[in-house]
Design an enzyme around this catalytic site. Structure first.
Site, PDB file in Angstrom:
ATOM      1  N   ASP A   7     -52.009  42.721  50.528  1.00 17.31           N
ATOM      2  CA  ASP A   7     -52.853  43.436  49.589  1.00 17.31           C
ATOM      3  C   ASP A   7     -53.865  42.437  49.039  1.00 17.31           C
ATOM      4  OD1 ASP A   7     -53.646  45.595  47.788  1.00 17.31           O
ATOM      5  OD2 ASP A   7     -52.611  44.480  46.219  1.00 17.31           O
ATOM      6  N   ASP A   9     -56.292  42.993  45.826  1.00 12.22           N
ATOM      7  CA  ASP A   9     -56.543  42.921  44.386  1.00 12.22           C
ATOM      8  C   ASP A   9     -55.265  42.624  43.608  1.00 12.22           C
ATOM      9  OD1 ASP A   9     -59.324  43.543  44.581  1.00 12.22           O
ATOM     10  OD2 ASP A   9     -58.733  45.582  45.094  1.00 12.22           O
TER      11      ASP A   9
END
Length: 221
Positions: A7, A9
């Site tokens: 991932d 953010d």
């Protein structure tokens, strides 16, 4: 062969590129501060709470791309990278990515944030593959709409499996698969890999990870 998925953010980045892009456009006067700042915060809070309507959010996020030329958007993005993104790319994140790359893993970022915002970030990390929400284009200009399935929640699994298939691969092609994330929104994909890792997790993901015996690490150093 191993698969390493990240991932972006609040995982690889010590912050949220989606949120910061809108804040950057507000700071440049491209978006109206009074209208957009509260709305941006509202969507961010909904994401953290797990109540985000991804299509409502994408309408908010992608519409500004349709109002400006690609040349202008690219110029803004270069400044955005220098002022907002580079300070969020920690040495610990770079080291973890490089560890997987050096081991010969197939490495990708899997993010709900659109590919216009995240493409240069993936390149800055040296990550060769990006699975992101795709902004639709016509005649080289953004339309303000998404194309295909957003890479969000279960959509991440759909997009990853389509990407693997395009490479002639599947989950069974890998001796081990990793997914690193901070968010409970990513529990579907975390549950698909052999080695899920919670990174600076929100409270819901931390509780789940501890209950399942998953590693919990920090990349903020």
């Amino acid at each position: 062969m191993e698969l390493a998925l990240f991932d972006l953010d609040n995982t690889l980045l010590a912050g949220d590129s989606d949120f910061e892009w809108a804040q950057y456009l507000i700071s440049r006067g491209v978006l109206d501060k009074e209208v957009y700042e509260a709305r941006n915060q509202q969507f961010f809070d909904q994401y953290k709470a797990g109540t985000l309507d991804i299509f409502e959010f994408l309408d908010f996020q992608l519409k500004p791309l349709a109002r400006h030329s690609r040349e202008q958007l690219d110029a803004w993005h270069r400044e955005f990278m220098d002022t907002r993104i580079q300070p969020m790319m920690t040495e610990a994140s770079r080291a973890l990515v490089n560890q997987h790359l050096a081991a010969g893993s197939v490495v990708a970022i899997v993010t709900a944030t659109n590919s216009f915002v995240t493409g240069p970030i993936a390149r800055a990390f040296g990550i060769p593959h990006l699975i992101a929400t795709i902004p639709a284009q016509e005649n080289g200009a953004f339309t303000g709409q998404p194309r295909g399935t957003p890479a969000f929640k279960t959509g991440k699994i759909e997009r990853v499996e389509g990407w693997l298939e395009s490479l002639g691969l599947c989950w069974g092609s890998f001796a081990r698969s990793w997914f690193y994330s901070d968010s409970h929104n990513d529990l579907p994909l975390l549950g698909k890999v052999s080695n899920p890792v919670a990174v600076d997790p929100d409270d819901t993901l931390r509780a789940h990870a501890e209950g399942q015996g998953w590693p919990v690490i920090s990349l903020r150093g």
